[in-house]
Design a protein around this motif. Sequence first.
Motif, mmCIF file in Angstrom:
data_model
loop_
_atom_site.group_PDB
_atom_site.id
_atom_site.type_symbol
_atom_site.label_atom_id
_atom_site.label_comp_id
_atom_site.label_asym_id
_atom_site.label_seq_id
_atom_site.Cartn_x
_atom_site.Cartn_y
_atom_site.Cartn_z
ATOM 1 N N THR A 1 0.836 -1.192 0.000
ATOM 2 C CA THR A 1 0.000 0.000 0.000
ATOM 3 C C THR A 1 0.876 1.249 0.000
ATOM 4 N N TYR A 2 0.369 2.292 -0.590
ATOM 5 C CA TYR A 2 1.058 3.570 -0.633
ATOM 6 C C TYR A 2 0.062 4.664 -0.284
ATOM 7 N N TYR A 3 0.550 5.685 0.406
ATOM 8 C CA TYR A 3 -0.302 6.786 0.822
ATOM 9 C C TYR A 3 0.371 8.124 0.533
ATOM 10 N N SER B 1 -0.552 13.410 3.104
ATOM 11 C CA SER B 1 -1.757 13.970 3.730
ATOM 12 C C SER B 1 -2.687 12.880 4.266
ATOM 13 N N ALA B 2 -2.517 11.653 3.759
ATOM 14 C CA ALA B 2 -3.397 10.551 4.147
ATOM 15 C C ALA B 2 -2.781 9.614 5.189
ATOM 16 N N LYS B 3 -1.488 9.651 5.318
ATOM 17 C CA LYS B 3 -0.803 8.729 6.236
ATOM 18 C C LYS B 3 -1.283 8.914 7.665
ATOM 19 N N GLY B 4 -1.592 7.782 8.296
ATOM 20 C CA GLY B 4 -2.035 7.813 9.682
ATOM 21 C C GLY B 4 -3.512 8.078 9.867
ATOM 22 N N ARG B 5 -4.192 8.507 8.806
ATOM 23 C CA ARG B 5 -5.633 8.795 8.911
ATOM 24 C C ARG B 5 -6.471 7.925 7.982
#
Length: 122
Positions: free
Chosen positions: A58-60, A63-67
């Motif tokens: 998976t890649y994020y 701004s999306a990492k952790g949420r």
Amino acid sequence: QVRLVESGGGLVQAGGSLRLSCAASGRSISSHAMGWFRQAPGEEREFVAAINWSGSQTYYADSAKGRFTISRDNPKNTGYLQMNNLKPEDTAAYYCAAEPGLSVSPREYRYWGQGTQVTVSS
């Protein structure tokens, strides 16, 4: 031909959660990577998250990492984007996409859904 249909968007207060779904039809996408992108008015379409065919990669976007969490259910031919702790700046139309190869670039994706609107109020 692959048809993708997103659902699960809506209006939510800041700090809330939404789960987007992307249902595929026409053929199996179990061998395809899936990506989520978003586009706010006047902005370019930007990468949010991507997952390979098996779910092992998976890649994020930062701004999306952790949420946000991307996942998929291949027997159901469906992908998901769980979004937690939403912020007003997450407001955008969210699109899912599918392509045999895993990529973070929207230009690499062949199949697209019509989008679902996410609006986060402050």
